[in-house]
Design an enzyme around this catalytic site. Structure first.
Site, short mmCIF file in Angstrom:
data_model
loop_
_atom_site.label_atom_id
_atom_site.label_comp_id
_atom_site.label_asym_id
_atom_site.label_seq_id
_atom_site.Cartn_x
_atom_site.Cartn_y
_atom_site.Cartn_z
N HIS A 111 0.81 -1.22 0.00
CA HIS A 111 0.00 0.00 0.00
C HIS A 111 0.85 1.27 0.00
O HIS A 111 0.34 2.36 -0.28
CB HIS A 111 -1.00 -0.01 1.16
N ASP A 141 -0.06 -7.57 1.47
CA ASP A 141 0.38 -6.17 1.57
C ASP A 141 1.90 -6.06 1.60
O ASP A 141 2.48 -5.32 2.40
CB ASP A 141 -0.22 -5.49 2.80
N GLY A 213 3.77 7.26 7.97
CA GLY A 213 5.10 7.16 7.39
C GLY A 213 5.89 5.94 7.81
O GLY A 213 6.95 5.68 7.27
N ASN A 214 5.38 5.16 8.77
CA ASN A 214 6.12 3.99 9.24
C ASN A 214 5.77 2.70 8.49
O ASN A 214 6.43 1.68 8.70
CB ASN A 214 5.86 3.75 10.72
N SER A 215 4.77 2.70 7.65
CA SER A 215 4.39 1.49 6.93
C SER A 215 5.56 0.92 6.15
O SER A 215 6.26 1.64 5.44
CB SER A 215 3.24 1.76 5.96
N GLY A 271 -9.07 -25.25 -3.80
CA GLY A 271 -10.33 -25.21 -4.55
C GLY A 271 -11.55 -25.50 -3.70
O GLY A 271 -12.44 -26.26 -4.12
N VAL A 272 -11.61 -24.89 -2.50
CA VAL A 272 -12.78 -25.04 -1.64
C VAL A 272 -13.13 -23.69 -1.04
O VAL A 272 -12.28 -22.81 -0.91
CB VAL A 272 -12.53 -26.05 -0.49
N ILE A 274 -14.57 -22.33 2.57
CA ILE A 274 -14.62 -22.90 3.90
C ILE A 274 -15.27 -21.94 4.89
O ILE A 274 -15.41 -20.75 4.62
CB ILE A 274 -13.21 -23.27 4.40
#
Length: 488
Positions: A111, A141, A213-215, A271-272, A274
């Site tokens: 992001h 992310d 600003g820390n992301s 392919g399920v 749940i």
């Protein structure tokens, strides 16, 4: 309120080293460690060009009577403004860290760089270097950047996030509010947090303060290894309240490796669809404990379908790994090598079964459209008079008619019993059953008419069961609902 904007990430509450005095497992100061790690942490600056109006497109002009001299004046004014105004750019700040000094690889949050036209990495000595986006993954992310420079770089290694315990000290370095190189310390507050940010949530929680600003900044253990990537905060105000989250390094390592090798992720796929196993569902299935992942539906032609896994199965073990809760299964499958044949243990109709599954590739399935709903079948036309409604579990049930198919948008191929009314205050209503839902199975057996439902409910009561399991279709979305018996 969960905040994951491009300008957010985790830093940890300062001032805690004083608490360490008298403890043999914590340093009296973090200064030596911080000095060693600071050069590996970078600031990320991104810019994005603001959308431009198309030629001849003007802002809305005030309305004047036709032929008014003001109309022509304002048109000329806005045309000059558009010609003279330079292209504007939106900018944002974040953090990152170098993992490979020789090749210039930098890890940050997706992001932070998402939709950016230009990404700049700023080193500790304020050297600015244009960065190339190698790959990014919105599901976790994470993003991988590459920079080319003769400037000497310092890299930091990934550590083992699984080894971190609640209460362990951590150190974070980032770029809060553009104040690069900020060092803070704190502890791990909790592990394996699910914050509904994505399908693979497994966050480390910290008492750290997270600011703009820390992301993308690193969270270190006391050995100087990255054990988390600071990502999000929980805050009702948008500011830090001491509840922060970091992506664990053991999840990040695999994603970063795939981005480096392929420029994208390559995840395992079962392919399920749940859902969680509640105590009521466990009781209705005869499952000894409410654990595992309940299969609500199986993707046609997917790996699970080919191996014989069915809707109503509970996956309790995958490739030798215990599935104690639903959300563990997607992570375990995603981490499994594509095309690997693995044993899967399922609970089916009162007993344990084992099947072999050849793991598919999630991204390939998405591209080919296999994750969409299965092909529709032609169903025979409903004939005869309108059926009589039957009441059970606080629900009014009716056989599906052409009118009800149209009213509730029920697919032509779907068979079952439609809910037309839900009694106020009924347990079924509290469990989320709504008018328009189609009951496909009761007690893992198909139903076609209301009498099938009432008969299976009566049989379950005679057998002393405390709840009964319904498989419900809501506009193509299948899910199981366990309804306690003996209540309306």
């Amino acid at each position: 309120m969960l905040v994951t904007a491009a300008v957010c990430a985790v830093t940890l509450a300062a001032g805690t080293p004083a608490l360490a005095q008298g403890r043999s497992n914590a340093p009296g100061s973090f200064a030596d460690l911080a000095e060693k790690l600071l050069p590996a942490v970078v600031n990320i600056s991104t810019s994005q060009a603001a959308p431009q109006r198309q030629p001849g497109q003007r802002p809305e002009v005030p309305q004047f009577p036709p032929g008014s001299p003001f109309e022509e004046f304002f048109r000329d004014f806005f045309d000059r403004q558009q010609q003279d105004q330079p292209q504007r750019k939106a900018t944002s700040l974040g953090s990152g860290f170098v993992i490979d000094a020789k090749n210039g690889y930098v890890v940050t949050n997706n992001h932070v760089i998402q939709d950016a036209d230009e990404v700049t990495v700023i080193l500790q000595d304020d050297t600015n270097i244009k960065a190339e986006v190698v790959g990014k993954d919105s599901k976790t992310d994470l993003a991988l950047l590459k920079i080319k420079t003769n400037h000497p770089l310092v890299a930091v290694p990934f550590g083992d996030s699984d080894a971190m315990r609640v209460g362990d000290w951590v150190l974070a370095i980032g770029n809060p509010f553009g104040l690069g190189g900020s060092v803070t310390a704190g502890i791990i507050s909790a592990r394996q947090r699910d914050i509904n940010a994505g399908p693979y949530d497994d966050f480390l929680q910290t008492d750290a303060s997270i600011n703009r600003g820390n992301s993308g900044g690193p969270m270190f253990n006391l050995n100087g290894e990255v054990i988390g990537i600071n990502t999000a905060i929980f805050s009702p105000s948008g500011g830090s309240v001491g509840i922060g989250f970091a992506i664990p390094s053991n999840l990040a390592k695999q994603v970063v490796a795939q981005l480096r090798d392929y420029g994208k992720t390559r995840r395992g796929w079962l392919g399920v669809r749940i859902q969680a196993v509640t105590p009521e569902i466990a009781e209705s299935l005869g499952l000894p404990a409410h654990k595992g992942a309940l299969v609500a539906s199986v993707t046609p032609d997917g790996p699970a379908a080919k191996s014989g896994i069915q809707a109503g199965d509970v996956v309790t073990k995958f490739d030798g790994k215990e599935i104690n809760e639903m959300r563990r299964l997607p992570r375990v499958v995603a981490e499994t090598a594509i095309d690997k044949a693995v044993p899967v243990e399922v609970w089916r109709k009162g007993k344990t079964m084992n099947v072999q599954v050849k793991v598919g590739e999630l991204e390939a399935a998405e591209e080919s459209g296999l994750l969409a709903a299965g092909p529709e079948e032609r169903a025979p036309k409903d004939k005869g008079p309108a059926p009589k409604a039957t009441e059970a579990l606080g629900l009014k049930l009716t056989a599906i008619t052409p009118e009800l198919r149209q009213q509730y948008e029920i697919k032509p191929e779907l068979k079952g019993v439609v809910v037309t009314e839900v009694q106020s205050g009924s347990t079924a209503g509290e469990k989320g059953v709504r008018p328009g839902d189609v009951i496909v199975e009761v007690g893992q057996e198909e139903v076609r008419k209301p009498e099938d439902v009432t008969g299976k409910i009566q049989k379950a009561k005679e057998q002393g069961k405390k709840s009964i399991l319904l498989l419900i279709d809501r506009k193509g979305d299948l899910r199981f609902v366990a309804i306690p018996l003996g209540q309306g």
